[in-house]
Design an enzyme around this catalytic site. Structure first.
Site, short mmCIF file in Angstrom:
data_model
loop_
_atom_site.label_atom_id
_atom_site.label_comp_id
_atom_site.label_asym_id
_atom_site.label_seq_id
_atom_site.Cartn_x
_atom_site.Cartn_y
_atom_site.Cartn_z
N GLU A 117 0.82 -1.21 0.00
CA GLU A 117 0.00 0.00 0.00
C GLU A 117 0.86 1.26 0.00
O GLU A 117 2.06 1.20 0.23
CB GLU A 117 -0.98 -0.02 1.19
CG GLU A 117 -0.30 -0.16 2.53
CD GLU A 117 -1.25 -0.65 3.63
OE1 GLU A 117 -2.11 -1.51 3.35
OE2 GLU A 117 -1.12 -0.17 4.76
N LYS A 119 2.51 4.78 1.13
CA LYS A 119 2.93 5.39 2.38
C LYS A 119 2.59 6.88 2.29
O LYS A 119 3.31 7.65 1.65
CB LYS A 119 4.43 5.18 2.58
CG LYS A 119 4.91 5.59 3.94
CD LYS A 119 6.35 5.15 4.15
CE LYS A 119 6.79 5.43 5.57
NZ LYS A 119 6.60 6.83 5.95
N ASP A 121 2.15 10.68 3.30
CA ASP A 121 2.97 11.57 4.10
C ASP A 121 2.08 12.41 5.00
O ASP A 121 1.68 13.52 4.66
CB ASP A 121 3.79 12.47 3.17
CG ASP A 121 5.01 13.02 3.87
OD1 ASP A 121 5.30 12.57 4.99
OD2 ASP A 121 5.65 13.91 3.31
N TYR A 232 -5.03 2.18 8.20
CA TYR A 232 -4.20 1.16 7.55
C TYR A 232 -3.80 0.00 8.47
O TYR A 232 -3.07 -0.89 8.07
CB TYR A 232 -2.96 1.77 6.91
CG TYR A 232 -2.09 2.61 7.84
CD1 TYR A 232 -1.52 2.06 8.97
CD2 TYR A 232 -1.85 3.95 7.56
CE1 TYR A 232 -0.73 2.81 9.81
CE2 TYR A 232 -1.06 4.72 8.38
CZ TYR A 232 -0.50 4.14 9.51
OH TYR A 232 0.28 4.90 10.34
N LYS A 320 11.28 3.50 0.73
CA LYS A 320 11.29 4.96 0.58
C LYS A 320 11.81 5.35 -0.79
O LYS A 320 12.85 4.84 -1.22
CB LYS A 320 12.21 5.59 1.65
CG LYS A 320 11.70 5.44 3.07
CD LYS A 320 10.73 6.57 3.41
CE LYS A 320 10.46 6.65 4.89
NZ LYS A 320 11.11 7.73 5.57
N CYS A 414 27.39 44.50 4.03
CA CYS A 414 26.79 43.98 2.80
C CYS A 414 27.85 43.89 1.70
O CYS A 414 28.59 44.84 1.47
CB CYS A 414 25.66 44.90 2.36
SG CYS A 414 24.96 44.46 0.77
N CYS A 417 26.93 46.78 -0.99
CA CYS A 417 26.89 48.22 -0.73
C CYS A 417 27.72 48.62 0.48
O CYS A 417 27.78 49.80 0.83
CB CYS A 417 25.46 48.70 -0.56
SG CYS A 417 24.69 48.14 0.97
N CYS A 432 20.42 43.34 4.61
CA CYS A 432 20.91 44.66 4.29
C CYS A 432 19.69 45.57 4.26
O CYS A 432 18.73 45.30 3.56
CB CYS A 432 21.59 44.65 2.92
SG CYS A 432 21.90 46.31 2.29
N CYS A 437 20.61 49.77 -2.04
CA CYS A 437 21.67 48.77 -2.23
C CYS A 437 21.59 48.19 -3.64
O CYS A 437 20.53 47.73 -4.07
CB CYS A 437 21.49 47.66 -1.19
SG CYS A 437 22.54 46.23 -1.49
ZN LIG Z 1 23.49 46.15 0.57
#
Ligand SMILES: [Zn+2]
Length: 677
Positions: A117, A119, A121, A232, A320, A414, A417, A432, A437
């Site tokens: 059968e 499986k 989830d 089941y 699986k 960053c 920038c 950031c 930027c």
């Molecule tokens: Zn930035």
């Protein structure tokens, strides 16, 4: 009240409940309804009416009693009468053959029959029925002790509140079915849709969503989530003798349970393997998610004989499906700045084929993830790709280290920038915050031209990066002011691709659907769906700019978080400037053709909903009105045809009365619904 009328009422109630149970079974378990939904609703309402007149006759197994009161505090622990076991896993044919060989050896047989059968989830649960009635339902927990989630389980429409008696009218005195609670793919998609509209967190997969739904404090929320159930396995009382697992499933089905679908009986491991292969291929087409196939010895006496190891039953195994994985080496870890400012580490990999495509980059999500998976630059790693998901690094093979590997350090500023980075208040993401930027602008540009947004082809990542880095584009409007000379000299651009791009930009400038433009702007929390709703409701960019938060969130399907974000966006000085620039470029928007709304019972009628309705949610009421062709508005005006008033209706009711509008209370509205063909 006379004794006679009570007897009549009690007989009627019993008849109605039996009828409803029968139709419920046909609908949810057999998937063969005999009557229309409206006929079912009529029976249901009739039962509600009689029960309301005779509250002393209401019992917990009545179909009207599925949604109960809120649960306060924690879920009570439940010790399972029969422990819930987990299954050993097989990942390939060899491991299945080993399992089969063990079964043959231990049983001394030459052939064994298997029940195979799907499986599913979902979430394992155990149910208890006493004297034919649903008593208790619990989560698996650690297998011995779970949590009492009875109040939420009983909201699942396919779960029988009482068992169907056999031909002699008898029901088993005790029964302990086990199964899986799950959310179909459709229900999962709808749930995430609603979460998004409400500005709430999205669920990662149907399994998480099912688990979260089953552990709600308010059964009404669980009821709205459309959970489903398959049985089941289970235990039956000793006087019932069943020869096989498949006979047991048939027995559960006769008692009213939805049982594991697609059970197939196999006489050989060859046949079992064919089924595993088949579902590995066709699984994605099923209406619910599966992650494998379960193989059980069909003969129950043989199951008992084989018994358990210290951990698993010897008579069953789960195959699986493989997630597609491959090995590669991390050459470097770079940082990607997204349009929201999130700075994400990315593994730059030695290119490798995986799930049908060449993969050279994989996300590492965040620093916490890198630490948890013990990943260093130079590591050999397992990468994985499932479905449409971007490739990710599963783990590193630390035993393959040479000593040349380096730890990855998050920079303080960053990479695009050089402004300071800030950790998110809730979560491991680092951002950031600089609105200008170049990294964020590049991400925003890519979103702006993407297929669901402005749909401009030929403006890929490399070009977006050059346009930003050379300072040619500082906002979306600059795109439309680009000249031939500015583009043609960029890397990897030629006369033809330049002309093509300019032509597309021109076409978009002169005629772009407003909902596409709105989505393209990348307003936080405003997705495709919300953009459509906003345009349908306000009809023009100007109207939307002028709208306040209350008017926006009054739209069915738009939550407060979206509304707040929209208002903030249009108030921001950079937005005002952007829209002025676009206007100066002669931008023209087109509006969607309105949906056909004529010829329906409420065509041309407008409604306002205010206050709390007790028999349905406001969104449910709005949905019904819209389905009948009516429109639901957020504000009261003299043009409104009907105002539906629930509990605690405030200023809108006063205004409606002042204007002399048609005001319907809940009872009148229900009457109105019934009277609408
Ligand atoms: Zn930035």
């Amino acid at each position: 009240m006379s004794g006679e009328s009570l007897i009549t009422a009690s007989t009627q109630i019993e008849q109605l409940r039996a009828e409803l149970q029968y139709h419920n079974y046909r609908y949810y378990v057999l998937d063969q309804p005999e009557i229309a939904d409206t006929a079912y609703d009529r029976l249901y309402r009739r039962l509600v009416e009689i029960e309301q007149a005779h509250p002393e006759l209401i019992t917990p197994d009545s179909p009207t009693q599925r949604v109960g009161a809120k649960i306060s505090g924690k879920f009570a622990p439940v010790t399972h009468a029969v422990p819930l076991f987990s299954l050993d896993n097989a990942f390939n044919r060899e491991e299945l053959d080993e399992f089969h060989a063990r079964v043959l050896k231990l049983s001394g047989r030459e052939q064994v029959e298997y029940a195979v059968e799907l499986k599913i989830d979902g979430l394992a649960i155990s149910l208890t029925y006493a004297a034919g009635l649903f008593q208790l339902g619990a989560t698996r927990g650690d297998g011995s002790v779970g949590e009492d989630v009875s109040a939420n389980l009983r909201t699942i429409r396919s779960l029988p509140l009482r068992l169907i008696p056999n031909a002699q009218g008898a029901v088993p005195q005790w029964l302990n079915p086990c199964g899986e609670v799950y959310l179909s793919k459709a229900a999962f998609a709808q749930l995430n849709h609603e979460q998004m509209a409400k500005g709430q967190k999205l669920f990662a997969n149907p399994r998480n969503a099912a688990a979260g739904s089953l552990r709600q404090q308010d059964p009404a929320i669980t009821a709205a989530r459309k959970l489903d159930l398959f049985i089941y396995a289970g235990s039956v009382s000793e006087e019932v003798s069943l020869p096989t697992h498949s006979a047991m499933l048939a027995y559960f089905r006769e008692l009213g349970f939805p049982t594991s679908p697609y059970v197939q009986i196999c006489q050989s491991m060859e046949a079992v393997w064919d089924i595993c292969q088949k579902w590995g291929q066709e699984g994605p087409e099923l209406p619910f998610a599966i992650d494998g196939v379960v193989i059980k010895v069909n003969d129950l006496a043989l199951q008992k004989e084989l018994g358990f190891t210290s951990k698993f039953p010897r008579w069953a195994i789960a195959y699986k499906f493989p997630a597609e994985q491959a090995l590669s080496r991390i050459q470097n870890i770079t940082l990607q700045v997204g349009r929201t400012g999130a700075v994400t580490p990315v593994a730059e990999l030695e290119p490798v084929f995986l799930a049908g495509s060449l993969v050279s980059r994989a996300t590492l999500h965040n620093q916490e993830e890198i630490r948890r998976k013990d990943i260093m630059i130079g590591d050999v790693v397992v990468i994985q790709k499932a479905g449409e998901i971007i490739p990710e690094v599963v783990r590193s093979l630390s035993e393959k280290r040479t000593g040349q590997e380096r730890l990855f350090e998050y920079p303080a500023v960053c990479p695009k920038c050089s402004q300071l980075l800030y950790p998110d208040a809730n979560g491991p993401i680092i951002r950031c915050l600089n609105e200008t930027c170049p990294g964020r602008l590049k991400g925003a540009l890519q979103h702006f031209v993407s297929r669901n947004a402005m749909d401009i082809e030929g403006l890929g990542e490399a070009l977006a990066e050059q346009l930003v880095e050379q300072g040619l584009v500082k906002d979306f409007a600059d795109l439309f002011a680009l000249s031939y000379e500015q583009i043609v000299n960029l890397e990897r651009m030629g006369p033809k691709s330049t002309e093509n791009l300019l032509q597309q930009l021109q076409e978009r400038r002169l005629n772009v659907p407003l909902e596409r433009f709105l989505f393209a702007l990348g307003i936080r929390h405003v997705g495709k769906e919300a953009s459509q709703l906003l345009v349908e409701h306000f009809g023009s960019l100007e109207a939307l700019q002028l709208a306040d938060q209350e008017a926006i969130q009054a739209i069915h399907g738009i939550g407060p978080q979206i509304a707040e974000s929209v208002v903030q966006f249009f108030q921001s000085p950079s937005t005002v400037l952007l829209l002025q620039k676009l206007d100066g470029l002669g931008f023209c928007f087109s509006l969607p053709e309105s949906r056909p709304r004529e010829g329906l019972p409420l065509s041309g009628k407008s409604f306002v909903l205010t206050g709390t309705l007790s028999s349905m949610g406001r969104s449910e009421a709005a949905e019904w009105i819209e389905k009948q062709g009516g429109s639901v508005k957020g504000t009261i005006s003299s043009k409104i045809d009907y105002v539906i008033v629930g509990d605690k209706a405030g200023s809108k009711l006063d205004k409606a009365l002042k204007l002399g509008l048609n005001v319907l209370d809940e009872a009148a509205f229900l009457e109105f619904m019934r009277g609408t063909p």
